[in-house]
Design a protein around this motif. Structure first.
Motif, mmCIF file in Angstrom:
data_model
loop_
_atom_site.group_PDB
_atom_site.id
_atom_site.type_symbol
_atom_site.label_atom_id
_atom_site.label_comp_id
_atom_site.label_asym_id
_atom_site.label_seq_id
_atom_site.Cartn_x
_atom_site.Cartn_y
_atom_site.Cartn_z
ATOM 1 N N ASN B 147 7.293 11.107 -24.568
ATOM 2 C CA ASN B 147 7.974 11.224 -23.407
ATOM 3 C C ASN B 147 9.519 11.646 -23.618
ATOM 4 O O ASN B 147 10.490 12.601 -23.208
ATOM 5 N N LEU B 148 10.261 10.978 -24.426
ATOM 6 C CA LEU B 148 11.421 11.109 -25.152
ATOM 7 C C LEU B 148 12.401 11.935 -26.019
ATOM 8 O O LEU B 148 13.126 12.652 -25.666
ATOM 9 N N ALA B 149 10.959 12.467 -26.482
ATOM 10 C CA ALA B 149 11.559 13.854 -28.042
ATOM 11 C C ALA B 149 11.293 15.113 -26.592
ATOM 12 O O ALA B 149 12.186 15.995 -27.235
ATOM 13 N N ILE B 150 9.993 14.539 -25.988
ATOM 14 C CA ILE B 150 9.746 16.476 -25.858
ATOM 15 C C ILE B 150 11.819 16.882 -24.825
ATOM 16 O O ILE B 150 11.796 17.407 -23.578
ATOM 17 N N ALA B 151 11.868 14.921 -24.113
ATOM 18 C CA ALA B 151 13.458 15.259 -23.040
ATOM 19 C C ALA B 151 14.712 15.961 -23.586
ATOM 20 O O ALA B 151 15.564 16.289 -22.973
ATOM 21 N N VAL B 152 14.360 15.663 -25.138
ATOM 22 C CA VAL B 152 15.833 15.623 -25.668
ATOM 23 C C VAL B 152 15.689 17.489 -26.822
ATOM 24 O O VAL B 152 16.808 17.289 -27.967
ATOM 25 N N ILE B 153 14.838 17.682 -26.918
ATOM 26 C CA ILE B 153 14.221 18.893 -28.012
ATOM 27 C C ILE B 153 15.602 19.937 -27.436
ATOM 28 O O ILE B 153 15.825 20.152 -28.688
ATOM 29 N N HIS B 154 15.442 19.688 -26.433
ATOM 30 C CA HIS B 154 16.798 21.334 -26.034
ATOM 31 C C HIS B 154 18.098 20.319 -25.851
ATOM 32 O O HIS B 154 19.692 20.955 -26.080
ATOM 33 N N GLU B 155 18.924 19.554 -26.977
ATOM 34 C CA GLU B 155 19.956 18.568 -27.206
ATOM 35 C C GLU B 155 20.646 18.883 -25.882
ATOM 36 O O GLU B 155 21.648 19.652 -26.147
ATOM 37 N N PRO B 156 20.818 18.139 -24.610
ATOM 38 C CA PRO B 156 20.629 18.525 -23.611
ATOM 39 C C PRO B 156 22.490 17.427 -23.819
ATOM 40 O O PRO B 156 21.924 16.731 -24.525
ATOM 41 N N ARG B 157 23.456 17.471 -23.269
ATOM 42 C CA ARG B 157 24.749 17.119 -22.780
ATOM 43 C C ARG B 157 24.217 15.795 -22.225
ATOM 44 O O ARG B 157 25.159 14.973 -22.308
#
Lengths: 426, 250
Positions: B147-157
């Motif tokens: 769940n966390l990996a999906i949320a950060v895949i696009h390297e959000p600020r």
């Protein structure tokens, strides 16, 4: 474009891992098509090709009754199993109750007497102006006892009507024969020669069945031509179980929520689902048609004949598939649980199929249903398919069905859009 | 420097309700902070996060993410943040790789970049061995990591986290918190909400407490504790929100 492609790939992967959904979309309609076509085909053969086994109890030993026996046997539709004249009706009912036979015909004791009386009466009446015929005892008709047909309650109305028609025909034949004999004898004072009697009695006008088709084809429709298009459509609309529950699952597990937080328009998700499932419907049609063409003959069933206008078939199949996908989309969007989606989806498809003429031909429906059926997309789909498969129509001939179908499809898209808006998904 | 989040005078009422769910909210989160939003059930935390992530539309007040008003710049704002919902928001039928491929594309990444990030995240989240197994068969901790990996895949600020460790074992919780700290060290702003207050003490350097639709206290965690003469966030929480049950609506 990459986003749409990725979404289609995702939808195909999710669908392929839903084994129950796949069975419902592909295996169930194939089994249905085979079973229903087999049953209808054997019914067709029973009525048209095979003889119906009938118990015959002849209580009359005179010639007309014997002639009736022969006429029934020669009719080609009955397989007469004669039982002893001493058998009583109770015993006959018992044999039918135990399904020894489903039909029995009982010729009463006075049948011959009644036939001869009627022949004499008609002859006297017909010739009273040209002969000195006086009033005979024949003018006073006795009470006529009926020829009885006993049947088991499982025998359907269509069968009973068919048997009744054949019996009436045989009775008419015998009666006419004796009237002809009496009239001839009254005029010529000698017995009618057998050859002349045959000439008078026998019908010389043949009957030929011609299916009225748009391409002047002479092929008579069969159970396969009727059933394959109908059950293909049923299969297409049954994607509601897979697509509807997939949408509900994504709503409930939060996938849709996450998608709404990502920088991609949610419409891509809906477009992808429609593309994926329209492809599924095209595949369903290809598989079921192939089975009709290749596997049905191996099972002793008539092979499916594809319409001459293959482009029209592809177009109609595409629009039917799109309509089915739009319908499933609506069910998925408006359902709050998977149980709701599955229940409402399955029941509504069966209802739409019933009022659309898939289960019972539309032309036999009562007038009130003739209007209701126009609201079923399956009615327009089926009519368009029958136009191609049974009537030999071309694309231009299907527009009268395709336009209402496209209107219904667009309405489904509008309902889906409204549902997404109302549920705050777009 | 533009704040990561700037909320001014935000009020929100759900359709059909007469009572405000959020009332006159002011909040500033600077870039690089680890900000915790806490409050009892029904206080308005989830509503606030839903407004910041664009899931709910607001009419009163202003909500800016990196200086951009959320309602007016939905698409560009969405590419600036990632969101870890409390629910497992992915496809159980798919593998972690397939899930990340799909959500990566929706986050605006190309195929090559997605491939790179998948390998990196699988390693970071210790999911390499199960990369080709359907997520539905994973343990709770593994699912939380996906769940966390999906949320950060696009390297959000900016990363919103709604109860990111609920229902997981100690090892997985530790791994997730350590990963979040590393992410923050690289510059990602974290906005975190949870009922795990000891975990929050460990992760957050600034907090806001919401109750009865309003922010009843905010600032650096250490200063707030000192101001109220408390040693633990839980004691501060109970002092400011009271001990009465908050079961929310039924």
């Amino acid at each position: 474009m990459y986003k749409l492609w990725s979404t289609i790939v995702k939808d195909i992967r999710v669908m392929l891992r839903d084994k129950v959904g796949l069975v419902l979309m592909f295996l169930m309609p194939i089994v249905l098509a085979i079973v229903i076509a087999s049953v209808q085909n054997s019914t067709f053969e029973l009525v048209n090709d095979n003889k119906i086994p009938v118990l015959l109890l002849n209580k009359d030993t005179a010639e007309p009754a014997q002639q009736l026996e022969i006429a029934l046997g020669k009719g080609g539709s009955f397989e007469i199993h004669k039982i002893s004249g001493t058998t009583n009706e109770e015993s006959l009912r018992g044999r039918i109750n135990t399904k020894d036979a489903l039909v029995a015909i009982v010729i009463p004791e006075d049948y011959s007497k009644n036939v001869l009386q009627k022949a004499a009466t008609i002859t006297a009446e017909a010739l009273k102006e040209i002969t000195d015929a006086k009033e005979t005892s024949a003018n006073k008709m006795d009470t006529v006892l009926p020829v009885q047909i006993f049947y088991h309650p499982v025998l359907q109305q269509a069968f009973r009507s068919s048997i009744d028609g054949m019996l009436q025909s045989a009775l008419q034949f015998i009666q006419t024969k004796y009237i002809v004999r009496d009239v001839y004898h009254a005029i010529n004072e000698e017995y009618i020669p057998t050859a002349l009697e045959e000439q008078i009695i026998q019908n010389q006008t043949p009957v030929r069945e011609v299916a009225v088709s748009k391409n002047e084809g002479r092929q008579l429709p069969n159970a396969t031509q009727h059933n394959i298009p109908a059950w293909t459509l049923f299969a297409m609309f049954f994607i509601v179980i897979s697509l509807g529950s997939s949408i509900v699952r994504e709503k409930l597990n939060g996938s849709f929520i996450r998608l709404r937080t990502l920088p991609t328009h949610f419409g891509i998700a809906i477009l992808s689902k429609q593309i994926t499932y329209v492809l599924v419907t095209q595949l369903q049609a290809a598989v079921i048609f192939s089975i009709g063409i290749l596997a049905f003959p191996l099972m002793g069933l008539p092979a499916l004949n594809l319409p001459a206008d293959i482009f029209a078939l592809a177009m109609v199949t595409f629009v039917c598939g799109w309509c089915a996908a739009g319908f499933a989309l609506c069910i998925g969007i408006f359902s709050n649980t998977q149980e709701q989606a599955n229940g409402a989806g399955a029941v509504s498809v069966v209802l739409l199929a019933a009022i659309g003429g898939l289960l019972v031909p539309s032309f036999v429906m009562p007038p009130s249903f003739q209007l209701i059926m126009k609201f079923s997309p399956l009615h327009w789909c089926l009519e368009a398919y029958y136009n191609l498969f049974l009537e030999g129509g071309k694309l231009g001939d299907t527009w009268s069905n395709m336009i209402p179908l496209l209107v219904i499809t667009v309405l489904f898209q509008i309902f889906a859009f409204y549902g997404l808006k109302r549920k705050n998904l777009i | 420097m533009t704040p990561a989040i700037q909320i001014e005078n935000l009020s929100f009422t759900y359709k059909g309700n007469t009572q405000k769910t959020l009332d006159q909210i002011h909040l500033n989160v600077s870039e690089g902070e680890r900000y915790g939003i806490f409050g009892p059930n029904g206080a308005g935390k989830t509503t606030l996060i839903n407004i910041m992530t664009g899931l709910l539309s607001y009419t009163g007040g202003s909500v800016k993410i990196f200086g951009k008003e959320v309602t007016a710049n939905r698409k560009s704002v969405k590419s600036l943040f990632g969101f870890v919902p409390q629910d497992f928001s992915f496809y159980n039928e798919l593998t972690p790789v397939e899930n990340m491929e799909f959500f990566g594309a929706w986050s605006g990444l190309d195929k090559k970049k997605i491939g790179q990030k998948i390998n990196e995240l699988l390693e970071m989240m210790h999911l390499q061995d199960v990369r080709n197994k359907p997520v539905g068969k994973f343990s709770g901790g593994m699912k939380r990591r996906v769940n966390l990996a999906i949320a950060v895949i696009h390297e959000p600020r900016l990363l919103f986290l709604d109860e990111p460790t609920v229902g997981v074992d100690v090892q997985s919780r530790h791994a997730i918190i350590e990963y979040l700290k590393k992410l923050n060290e690289k510059g990602t702003t974290l906005v975190y909400t949870s009922h795990q207050l000891n975990e929050a003490e460990d992760l957050c350097n600034k907090i806001a407490l919401i109750d009865q639709s309003k922010i009843i206290g905010s600032g650096p965690l250490v200063e707030l504790l000192k101001r109220h003469h408390k040693y633990k966030l839980e004691d501060l929480f109970l002092e400011l929100t009271g001990r009465a049950y908050r079961d929310g609506g039924v």
